[in-house]
Scaffold this motif. Structure first.
Motif, PDB file in Angstrom:
ATOM      1  N   CYS A 102       0.833  -1.201   0.000  1.00 16.95           N
ATOM      2  CA  CYS A 102       0.000   0.000   0.000  1.00 16.95           C
ATOM      3  C   CYS A 102       0.871   1.256   0.000  1.00 16.95           C
ATOM      4  O   CYS A 102       1.608   1.496   0.965  1.00 16.95           O
ATOM      5  CB  CYS A 102      -0.922   0.004   1.212  1.00 16.95           C
ATOM      6  N   PRO A 103       0.794   2.069  -1.052  1.00 17.30           N
ATOM      7  CA  PRO A 103       1.634   3.269  -1.103  1.00 17.30           C
ATOM      8  C   PRO A 103       1.247   4.314  -0.066  1.00 17.30           C
ATOM      9  O   PRO A 103       2.071   5.131   0.325  1.00 17.30           O
ATOM     10  CB  PRO A 103       1.418   3.794  -2.523  1.00 17.30           C
ATOM     11  N   PHE A 104       0.005   4.275   0.399  1.00 18.68           N
ATOM     12  CA  PHE A 104      -0.424   5.247   1.402  1.00 18.68           C
ATOM     13  C   PHE A 104       0.201   4.933   2.756  1.00 18.68           C
ATOM     14  O   PHE A 104       0.617   5.840   3.478  1.00 18.68           O
ATOM     15  CB  PHE A 104      -1.956   5.262   1.482  1.00 18.68           C
ATOM     16  N   ILE A 105       0.275   3.656   3.093  1.00 16.94           N
ATOM     17  CA  ILE A 105       0.959   3.262   4.329  1.00 16.94           C
ATOM     18  C   ILE A 105       2.441   3.595   4.217  1.00 16.94           C
ATOM     19  O   ILE A 105       3.042   4.152   5.136  1.00 16.94           O
ATOM     20  CB  ILE A 105       0.767   1.761   4.613  1.00 16.94           C
ATOM     21  N   ALA A 106       3.037   3.236   3.074  1.00 16.13           N
ATOM     22  CA  ALA A 106       4.462   3.500   2.872  1.00 16.13           C
ATOM     23  C   ALA A 106       4.765   4.990   3.010  1.00 16.13           C
ATOM     24  O   ALA A 106       5.741   5.383   3.662  1.00 16.13           O
ATOM     25  CB  ALA A 106       4.904   2.980   1.512  1.00 16.13           C
ATOM     26  N   ALA A 122      -3.122  10.336   2.421  1.00 19.34           N
ATOM     27  CA  ALA A 122      -3.142   8.967   2.953  1.00 19.34           C
ATOM     28  C   ALA A 122      -4.284   8.802   3.950  1.00 19.34           C
ATOM     29  O   ALA A 122      -5.019   7.807   3.908  1.00 19.34           O
ATOM     30  CB  ALA A 122      -1.800   8.643   3.607  1.00 19.34           C
ATOM     31  N   SER A 123      -4.447   9.781   4.820  1.00 14.86           N
ATOM     32  CA  SER A 123      -5.514   9.721   5.812  1.00 14.86           C
ATOM     33  C   SER A 123      -6.886   9.721   5.145  1.00 14.86           C
ATOM     34  O   SER A 123      -7.765   8.920   5.488  1.00 14.86           O
ATOM     35  CB  SER A 123      -5.389  10.905   6.773  1.00 14.86           C
ATOM     36  N   ASP A 124      -7.065  10.601   4.183  1.00 14.72           N
ATOM     37  CA  ASP A 124      -8.351  10.694   3.474  1.00 14.72           C
ATOM     38  C   ASP A 124      -8.658   9.393   2.735  1.00 14.72           C
ATOM     39  O   ASP A 124      -9.800   8.921   2.728  1.00 14.72           O
ATOM     40  CB  ASP A 124      -8.337  11.853   2.481  1.00 14.72           C
ATOM     41  N   TYR A 125      -7.624   8.811   2.109  1.00 11.81           N
ATOM     42  CA  TYR A 125      -7.826   7.576   1.357  1.00 11.81           C
ATOM     43  C   TYR A 125      -8.248   6.441   2.287  1.00 11.81           C
ATOM     44  O   TYR A 125      -9.180   5.681   1.997  1.00 11.81           O
ATOM     45  CB  TYR A 125      -6.558   7.190   0.603  1.00 11.81           C
ATOM     46  N   LYS A 126      -7.557   6.308   3.409  1.00 18.33           N
ATOM     47  CA  LYS A 126      -7.872   5.224   4.342  1.00 18.33           C
ATOM     48  C   LYS A 126      -9.285   5.359   4.911  1.00 18.33           C
ATOM     49  O   LYS A 126     -10.001   4.366   5.080  1.00 18.33           O
ATOM     50  CB  LYS A 126      -6.835   5.172   5.467  1.00 18.33           C
ATOM     51  N   LYS A 127      -9.704   6.583   5.184  1.00 17.78           N
ATOM     52  CA  LYS A 127     -11.071   6.804   5.672  1.00 17.78           C
ATOM     53  C   LYS A 127     -12.090   6.473   4.586  1.00 17.78           C
ATOM     54  O   LYS A 127     -13.124   5.838   4.861  1.00 17.78           O
ATOM     55  CB  LYS A 127     -11.234   8.254   6.127  1.00 17.78           C
ATOM     56  N   LEU A 154      -8.756  -2.625   8.765  1.00 17.63           N
ATOM     57  CA  LEU A 154      -7.607  -2.908   9.625  1.00 17.63           C
ATOM     58  C   LEU A 154      -6.900  -4.196   9.191  1.00 17.63           C
ATOM     59  O   LEU A 154      -5.663  -4.262   9.151  1.00 17.63           O
ATOM     60  CB  LEU A 154      -8.071  -3.020  11.082  1.00 17.63           C
ATOM     61  N   LEU A 155      -7.670  -5.196   8.842  1.00 16.72           N
ATOM     62  CA  LEU A 155      -7.100  -6.464   8.376  1.00 16.72           C
ATOM     63  C   LEU A 155      -6.313  -6.282   7.083  1.00 16.72           C
ATOM     64  O   LEU A 155      -5.209  -6.815   6.929  1.00 16.72           O
ATOM     65  CB  LEU A 155      -8.231  -7.484   8.187  1.00 16.72           C
ATOM     66  N   LEU A 156      -6.849  -5.490   6.166  1.00 18.50           N
ATOM     67  CA  LEU A 156      -6.148  -5.220   4.901  1.00 18.50           C
ATOM     68  C   LEU A 156      -4.843  -4.470   5.139  1.00 18.50           C
ATOM     69  O   LEU A 156      -3.805  -4.809   4.570  1.00 18.50           O
ATOM     70  CB  LEU A 156      -7.042  -4.409   3.965  1.00 18.50           C
ATOM     71  N   ASP A 157      -4.916  -3.444   5.985  1.00 17.05           N
ATOM     72  CA  ASP A 157      -3.706  -2.668   6.272  1.00 17.05           C
ATOM     73  C   ASP A 157      -2.659  -3.523   6.969  1.00 17.05           C
ATOM     74  O   ASP A 157      -1.464  -3.420   6.687  1.00 17.05           O
ATOM     75  CB  ASP A 157      -4.039  -1.440   7.123  1.00 17.05           C
ATOM     76  N   GLY A 158      -3.105  -4.370   7.887  1.00 17.77           N
ATOM     77  CA  GLY A 158      -2.172  -5.265   8.567  1.00 17.77           C
ATOM     78  C   GLY A 158      -1.523  -6.245   7.600  1.00 17.77           C
ATOM     79  O   GLY A 158      -0.317  -6.505   7.666  1.00 17.77           O
ATOM     80  N   ALA A 159      -2.315  -6.778   6.662  1.00 25.80           N
ATOM     81  CA  ALA A 159      -1.769  -7.708   5.667  1.00 25.80           C
ATOM     82  C   ALA A 159      -0.761  -7.000   4.768  1.00 25.80           C
ATOM     83  O   ALA A 159       0.295  -7.544   4.432  1.00 25.80           O
ATOM     84  CB  ALA A 159      -2.896  -8.311   4.836  1.00 25.80           C
ATOM     85  N   SER A 160      -1.073  -5.761   4.401  1.00 19.93           N
ATOM     86  CA  SER A 160      -0.163  -4.998   3.549  1.00 19.93           C
ATOM     87  C   SER A 160       1.154  -4.715   4.262  1.00 19.93           C
ATOM     88  O   SER A 160       2.240  -4.899   3.689  1.00 19.93           O
ATOM     89  CB  SER A 160      -0.824  -3.682   3.123  1.00 19.93           C
ATOM     90  N   ALA A 161       1.058  -4.283   5.513  1.00 19.83           N
ATOM     91  CA  ALA A 161       2.277  -3.982   6.278  1.00 19.83           C
ATOM     92  C   ALA A 161       3.102  -5.246   6.513  1.00 19.83           C
ATOM     93  O   ALA A 161       4.327  -5.247   6.362  1.00 19.83           O
ATOM     94  CB  ALA A 161       1.902  -3.337   7.614  1.00 19.83           C
TER      95      ALA A 161
END
Length: 199
Positions: A102-106, A122-127, A154-161
């Motif tokens: 995820c480029p937004f997390i990065a 990044a914040s706007d995208y995640k929301k 949260l599960l998606l972000d965790g998997a990406s990280a």
């Protein structure tokens, strides 16, 4: 006449310069990170001069913001706007389609300044992503769509990280967890059981 010509020192100039800069930034930011990618390297790979880059972007910060702005402006329309999927299938399909890195997390990790335009994007995208999940959960008949949407986000972000840290695909495991979350959140009468799209 073509869309660009060779300029001084063999650098390319013309209509395609902005797109080459953006395309190069997408590749380099993804492959080596935002902070490790300097303007000199960007210009060299994109075959433009610094002057050309600064004609299109006020600086690297603006380029980073545009890179993120273009990544997924409509938030996975191939999933959330697809009429071939049921709402329940949309909730699970994101684990097949979602970018493993995820480029937004990065960007948020690399840029500590909370006022940087990339952090706001990044914040706007995640929301917005969580809101689309919540809406699909509501359409699927979830008893608490806001909770399910946030859990899946949260599960998606965790998997990406985790994928990034371990350099391995963690989305298959995340998809299995997602099936359990969705099944627990949606009463059996609301939606017929369907297999995971990964199955």
């Amino acid at each position: 006449m073509t869309g660009f010509e060779k300029g001084p020192r063999g650098l390319r100039s013309g209509r395609g310069a902005r797109e080459r800069i953006l395309s190069t930034s997408q590749q380099l930011f993804r492959d080596q990170g935002i902070n490790c990618t300097g303007v000199d390297q960007l210009c060299a790979v994109a075959q433009v001069s610094k002057r050309t880059l600064y004609q299109h972007f006020a600086g690297k910060d603006e380029l980073i913001a545009e890179y993120l702005r273009r990544f997924d402006p409509d938030i996975l329309p191939e999933v959330f706007d697809c009429t071939d999927y049921t709402p329940r299938e949309r909730l699970l399909a994101v684990f097949d389609i979602h970018s493993p890195l995820c480029p937004f997390i990065a960007a948020a990790v690399e840029i500590p300044d909370p006022d940087h335009p990339a952090r706001a994007l990044a914040s706007d995208y995640k929301k917005a992503f969580a809101a689309r999940l919540t809406e699909a959960a509501r359409q699927a008949g979830a008893t608490n769509p806001e909770q399910l949407g946030e859990q899946l986000a949260l599960l998606l972000d965790g998997a990406s990280a985790r994928s990034r840290v371990l350099n391995t695909d963690t989305f298959a495991t995340a998809a299995t967890i997602a099936v359990a979350l969705v099944d627990n959140a949606i009463p059996a009468a609301s939606a017929p059981a369907t297999a995971s799209l990964r199955g």
